[in-house]
Each structure stands twice: as C-alpha cells, then as structure tokens.
Design an enzyme around this catalytic site. Structure first.
Site, PDB file in Angstrom:
ATOM      1  N   ARG A   1       0.177   7.697  -2.810  1.00 42.02           N
ATOM      2  CA  ARG A   1       0.791   8.770  -2.013  1.00 42.02           C
ATOM      3  C   ARG A   1       2.256   8.971  -2.386  1.00 42.02           C
ATOM      4  O   ARG A   1       2.745  10.094  -2.442  1.00 42.02           O
ATOM      5  CB  ARG A   1       0.642   8.453  -0.513  1.00 42.02           C
ATOM      6  N   TRP A   2       2.944   7.899  -2.663  1.00 36.48           N
ATOM      7  CA  TRP A   2       4.357   7.999  -3.081  1.00 36.48           C
ATOM      8  C   TRP A   2       4.452   8.870  -4.335  1.00 36.48           C
ATOM      9  O   TRP A   2       5.308   9.760  -4.431  1.00 36.48           O
ATOM     10  CB  TRP A   2       4.886   6.588  -3.357  1.00 36.48           C
TER      11      TRP A   2
ATOM     12  N   ASP B   1       0.825  -1.211   0.000  1.00 37.20           N
ATOM     13  CA  ASP B   1       0.000   0.000   0.000  1.00 37.20           C
ATOM     14  C   ASP B   1       0.860   1.263   0.000  1.00 37.20           C
ATOM     15  O   ASP B   1       1.983   1.264   0.520  1.00 37.20           O
ATOM     16  CB  ASP B   1      -0.920  -0.015   1.234  1.00 37.20           C
TER      17      ASP B   1
ATOM     18  N   ARG C   1     -12.356   2.307  -7.834  1.00 34.29           N
ATOM     19  CA  ARG C   1     -11.474   3.416  -8.227  1.00 34.29           C
ATOM     20  C   ARG C   1     -11.857   3.944  -9.617  1.00 34.29           C
ATOM     21  O   ARG C   1     -12.568   3.269 -10.359  1.00 34.29           O
ATOM     22  CB  ARG C   1     -10.023   2.946  -8.220  1.00 34.29           C
TER      23      ARG C   1
ATOM     24  N   ASN D   1       1.201   3.373  -2.939  1.00 34.12           N
ATOM     25  CA  ASN D   1       1.714   3.758  -4.265  1.00 34.12           C
ATOM     26  C   ASN D   1       1.230   5.149  -4.685  1.00 34.12           C
ATOM     27  O   ASN D   1       1.997   5.952  -5.232  1.00 34.12           O
ATOM     28  CB  ASN D   1       1.239   2.768  -5.337  1.00 34.12           C
TER      29      ASN D   1
ATOM     30  N   ASN E   1     -11.162  -2.542  -5.041  1.00 30.07           N
ATOM     31  CA  ASN E   1     -10.425  -1.610  -5.907  1.00 30.07           C
ATOM     32  C   ASN E   1     -11.158  -1.297  -7.212  1.00 30.07           C
ATOM     33  O   ASN E   1     -10.812  -0.324  -7.898  1.00 30.07           O
ATOM     34  CB  ASN E   1      -9.012  -2.117  -6.203  1.00 30.07           C
ATOM     35  N   TRP E   2     -12.208  -2.071  -7.548  1.00 37.67           N
ATOM     36  CA  TRP E   2     -13.026  -1.731  -8.723  1.00 37.67           C
ATOM     37  C   TRP E   2     -13.720  -0.392  -8.543  1.00 37.67           C
ATOM     38  O   TRP E   2     -14.178   0.206  -9.518  1.00 37.67           O
ATOM     39  CB  TRP E   2     -14.091  -2.811  -8.972  1.00 37.67           C
TER      40      TRP E   2
HETATM   41  C1  IPE Z   1      -5.497  -2.713  -0.124  1.00 40.63           C
HETATM   42  O1  IPE Z   1      -5.115  -1.395  -0.297  1.00 40.63           O
HETATM   43  C2  IPE Z   1      -5.532  -3.420  -1.438  1.00 40.63           C
HETATM   44  C3  IPE Z   1      -4.250  -3.597  -2.108  1.00 40.63           C
HETATM   45  C4  IPE Z   1      -3.078  -3.273  -1.644  1.00 40.63           C
HETATM   46  C5  IPE Z   1      -4.314  -4.227  -3.409  1.00 40.63           C
HETATM   47  P1  IPE Z   1      -6.181  -0.225  -0.450  1.00 40.63           P
HETATM   48  O2  IPE Z   1      -5.409   1.039  -0.551  1.00 40.63           O
HETATM   49  O3  IPE Z   1      -7.121  -0.532  -1.556  1.00 40.63           O
HETATM   50  O4  IPE Z   1      -6.978  -0.303   0.936  1.00 40.63           O
HETATM   51  P2  IPE Z   1      -7.858   0.802   1.668  1.00 40.63           P
HETATM   52  O5  IPE Z   1      -8.882   1.252   0.685  1.00 40.63           O
HETATM   53  O6  IPE Z   1      -6.942   1.906   2.066  1.00 40.63           O
HETATM   54  O7  IPE Z   1      -8.429   0.091   2.853  1.00 40.63           O
HETATM   55  C1  IPE Z   2      -1.666   0.210  -3.285  1.00 40.63           C
HETATM   56  O1  IPE Z   2      -1.420   1.567  -3.375  1.00 40.63           O
HETATM   57  C2  IPE Z   2      -1.915  -0.422  -4.635  1.00 40.63           C
HETATM   58  C3  IPE Z   2      -3.298  -0.857  -4.867  1.00 40.63           C
HETATM   59  C4  IPE Z   2      -4.272  -0.767  -4.011  1.00 40.63           C
HETATM   60  C5  IPE Z   2      -3.580  -1.410  -6.162  1.00 40.63           C
HETATM   61  P1  IPE Z   2      -2.600   2.636  -3.392  1.00 40.63           P
HETATM   62  O2  IPE Z   2      -2.992   2.892  -4.803  1.00 40.63           O
HETATM   63  O3  IPE Z   2      -3.700   2.196  -2.499  1.00 40.63           O
HETATM   64  O4  IPE Z   2      -1.869   3.900  -2.796  1.00 40.63           O
HETATM   65  P2  IPE Z   2      -2.459   4.939  -1.742  1.00 40.63           P
HETATM   66  O5  IPE Z   2      -2.929   4.151  -0.563  1.00 40.63           O
HETATM   67  O6  IPE Z   2      -3.580   5.652  -2.439  1.00 40.63           O
HETATM   68  O7  IPE Z   2      -1.313   5.824  -1.424  1.00 40.63           O
HETATM   69 MG    MG Z   3      -4.057   2.446  -0.537  1.00 39.31          MG
END
Ligand code: IPE
Ligand code: IPE
Ligand code: MG
Length: 241
Positions: free
Chosen positions: A23-24, A19, A70, A21, A67-68
C-alpha cells in the site's frame, strides 16, 4: 528513562508484523516491490532503536507460509531481496553484537542458496548476545505447531517420550526457537487488526499494539511508542490485580 520509556521495565521481546509495504508503494504510484525495498530502512532503524535502549529480543515477520500465494514475481523478489539484505547487512549486524536467527520451515520452496546464506549468517553471528534479531521467514504459526507435533510423535513412537507426560513444556521445547522468550509485545503496522498466523503459541499472552503507520514509514520512534504503550498496560496473566 529514555524517550519516555522506563528502562528498568523494558519488554524482553518485541515481535513485529511488518505490514503495509504494498500500500505504501501503490500510494506513491510505485510497484509493490518498491515498497518491500523501502521497508529495509524501517527495519534497520527499528533495530538501531532497539540497540539504543537495550532491547534483547526483536523478531520480525518477513515471509509467511501464506505469502507463497502471491504472484510469482513478487515471491521471487521477496526471496532475492531477503537474501541480498542478509548479505549486505550481516557484517554490520555482527559488529554491533546482533545475533541473527531464523524461524520457519527450512525447505519447501525456499531456494537452497537462500537457505545456505541463512545458515552462514546464523553461524557468523551465533556468539553475539547484545540483541537477538529473529527473522520469521517461511514461517507460519500453524506450520510450527505441526512440525512440533510431528517431532513429538516421532519421539513417542521410538519410546523416548511417554505420551501421558506431554505437557505445555514439551510443546515449547519443540518449537523452532525453544530458548526464545515469549513476546511481551506484538506490534502490527498498517492498520490491520490481526496476527496472520504469527507466533501462534508464543503470543498467547502478548500485549497487542496496532498502528496505522505503513511499514516503510516505521522508525525507531514508532517502536518506542509501542513500548511506552506496553508499559502503560496492566498484564494479569489470568490473575486479579
Ligand atoms: C503478514 O502480512 C506476513 C508478513 C508481514 C510477512 P500479510 O500482509 O501477508 O498478512 P494478511 O494476508 O494481510 O493477513
Ligand atoms: C508486508 O507488506 C510484507 C510482506 C508480507 C512480505 P505487504 O506486501 O503485505 O503490503 P500490503 O499489506 O499489501 O500493503
Ligand atoms: Mg499485507
């Protein structure tokens, strides 16, 4: 000992929520999707670290059933990115003795071509035993339990199974990867303190390790630090010491 890790007490299975990515990337003025792309190096450094110390099972959360929700562009990027990562890396993983597997729902909105590449990669690497690298992809812990309950109900209806005999082992047998040991350690990066529907059944007794490192900055040393932390914990499984 290697990297301060007691190699005679390695965890069998480390599961990671990759988790942070987005924000990075945002901190660097980049697009969120650049953060996902930068996560590839982190993943393969962690895999190499795992191979270096002899970790047999590593499971990573790549795409959740939630994640769908998003934006479509990001979802599309993640589908294509995961597919291309697989195609670019699978021969190398195969040569290193890594068995690549997937847990999650194989269908729904996952493009058919991606599913085909998943199946091909699983078949290509099926005989490897040095490490099993499992991608949780279109994975949700609740969905996994729903799928298990459906399969169990179907068996009960066709009288292959006596409902009175359903126990924890019955449920375990109907999970996506029944031969996978429960994770000993569950690592989440990016300073979030939740498991986000990851390995709901399997992680019942996992040691939780949280780190503020954002996933694209994660390296094998962070994996080793998580394992050292695990080795300093006392696991009781409900008993007393
Ligand atoms: C969890 O991360 C899912 C993956 C790393 C693939 P999310 O970023 O989707 O989780 P929430 O929404 O912060 O709980
Ligand atoms: C994790 O990074 C990757 C997936 C959930 C696919 P994020 O995309 O959730 O990154 P943040 O949490 O928004 O920083
Ligand atoms: Mg995340």
């Amino acid at each position: 000992m290697a990297h301060g890790i007691d190699l005679s007490h390695l965890p069998r299975h480390v599961a990671v929520v990759m988790d942070g990515n987005g924000r990075w990337a945002q901190r660097r003025g980049l697009k969120r999707t650049d953060g996902h792309a930068a996560g590839e190096e982190a993943l393969f450094d962690a895999v190499e670290g795992g191979l270096e110390i002899g970790l047999p099972w590593l499971t990573v959360y790549a795409f959740s059933t939630e994640n769908w929700r998003r934006p479509l562009d990001e979802v599309r990027f993640l589908m294509r990115f995961n597919e291309s990562l697989l195609l670019r890396r699978r021969d190398d993983l195969n040569e290193r003795g890594v068995r690549v597997r997937f847990i999650g729902r194989r269908g729904g909105r996952v493009p058919r071509r991606v599913l085909r590449h998943i199946e091909e990669t699983e078949a290509l690497t099926a005989k490897n035993r040095r490490m099993t690298l499992t991608f949780a992809f279109n994975y949700g812990g609740r969905a996994e339990l729903v799928d298990a309950v459906r399969a169990i109900a179907a068996e009960a209806r066709s009288r292959k199974l006596d409902p009175a005999k359903i126990d924890e082992r019955t449920i375990h047998r109907h999970l996506y990867a029944p031969d996978m040991p429960d994770p000993d350690v569950l690592v989440r990066t990016s300073g979030e303190y939740r498991t986000s529907n990851y390995l709901l059944w399997e992680a019942a007794y996992s040691e939780l390790v949280f780190t503020d490192v954002l996933w694209p900055d994660f390296r094998r040393d962070d994996l080793f630090a998580a394992i050292r932390e695990f080795q300093n914990r006392s696991r009781r499984f409900g008993t007393i010491e």
